[in-house]
Design a protein around this motif. Structure first.
Motif, PDB file in Angstrom:
ATOM      1  N   GLY A 125       0.835  -1.191   0.000  1.00 28.72           N
ATOM      2  CA  GLY A 125       0.000   0.000   0.000  1.00 28.72           C
ATOM      3  C   GLY A 125       0.867   1.236   0.000  1.00 28.72           C
ATOM      4  O   GLY A 125       1.864   1.303   0.725  1.00 28.72           O
TER       5      GLY A 125
ATOM      6  N   ASP B 207       0.196   5.557  -0.302  1.00 31.21           N
ATOM      7  CA  ASP B 207      -0.701   6.679  -0.494  1.00 31.21           C
ATOM      8  C   ASP B 207      -2.138   6.156  -0.609  1.00 31.21           C
ATOM      9  O   ASP B 207      -2.582   5.401   0.234  1.00 31.21           O
ATOM     10  N   SER B 208      -2.865   6.520  -1.651  1.00 34.90           N
ATOM     11  CA  SER B 208      -4.241   6.055  -1.834  1.00 34.90           C
ATOM     12  C   SER B 208      -4.305   4.722  -2.579  1.00 34.90           C
ATOM     13  O   SER B 208      -5.381   4.174  -2.796  1.00 34.90           O
ATOM     14  N   LEU B 209      -3.182   4.195  -2.950  1.00 38.88           N
ATOM     15  CA  LEU B 209      -3.099   2.954  -3.726  1.00 38.88           C
ATOM     16  C   LEU B 209      -2.824   1.795  -2.768  1.00 38.88           C
ATOM     17  O   LEU B 209      -1.692   1.538  -2.394  1.00 38.88           O
ATOM     18  N   MET B 210      -3.869   1.120  -2.347  1.00 37.06           N
ATOM     19  CA  MET B 210      -3.740   0.084  -1.325  1.00 37.06           C
ATOM     20  C   MET B 210      -4.072  -1.301  -1.892  1.00 37.06           C
ATOM     21  O   MET B 210      -4.772  -1.422  -2.884  1.00 37.06           O
TER      22      MET B 210
ATOM     23  N   ASP C  98      -5.448   1.182 -11.980  1.00 33.18           N
ATOM     24  CA  ASP C  98      -5.289   1.981 -10.760  1.00 33.18           C
ATOM     25  C   ASP C  98      -3.851   2.483 -10.622  1.00 33.18           C
ATOM     26  O   ASP C  98      -3.623   3.647 -10.282  1.00 33.18           O
TER      27      ASP C  98
ATOM     28  N   TRP D 173      -2.504   6.333 -10.711  1.00 29.83           N
ATOM     29  CA  TRP D 173      -1.762   6.857  -9.577  1.00 29.83           C
ATOM     30  C   TRP D 173      -0.430   7.451 -10.036  1.00 29.83           C
ATOM     31  O   TRP D 173      -0.047   8.543  -9.627  1.00 29.83           O
TER      32      TRP D 173
END
Length: 129
Positions: free
Chosen positions: A79, A81-84, A111, A115
């Motif tokens: 994971g 940042d917002s990329l989990m 995704d 990103w």
């Protein structure tokens, strides 16, 4: 004892036959462009969740640095940042770092692509000022 091998851009290079038995390096194995960065992240394995620093990323994988002990072949989730929840496998491990090859899931590739594009846009905007 020599042969020609085809490389990028149809350039031929001379190799000895013993070169074919050596394992390819990470750079030779990669098929996607990697983008250098330094971003805090998380990596989870069966023992728990560990803090790490993501030092590069591509559609196909990433390089992580941190205080963890992981070995080749270990399944992980990354994971940043917002990329989990990027699922992958450790393909290169050493003291304080691991290389992760992401599992090829089309939705996740989209995704990752979005990103990376957003990060590049932010970086370009920052360098214009």
């Amino acid at each position: 004892d020599f042969c020609l091998s085809r490389g990028l851009g149809d350039v031929y290079k001379r190799q000895t036959l013993t070169d074919h038995t050596q394992q390819p390096t990470g750079a030779e194995r990669r098929t996607e462009v990697r983008y250098a960065l330094v971003v805090p992240g998380l990596v989870a394995d069966r023992t728990g969740v560990h803090d790490c620093i993501v030092v590069d990323i591509s559609l196909g994988g990433c390089m992580l640095e941190g205080e963890f002990h992981m070995r080749n072949g270990l399944e992980v989730a990354v994971g940043v940042d917002s990329l989990m929840g990027l699922l992958g496998e450790i393909v290169h491990a050493g003291p304080g770092f691991v290389g992760v090859k992401f599992h090829m899931v089309p939705d996740r590739r989209s995704d990752i692509r979005a990103w990376i594009a957003a990060r590049l846009k932010i970086a370009r905007a920052g360098s214009d000022g």
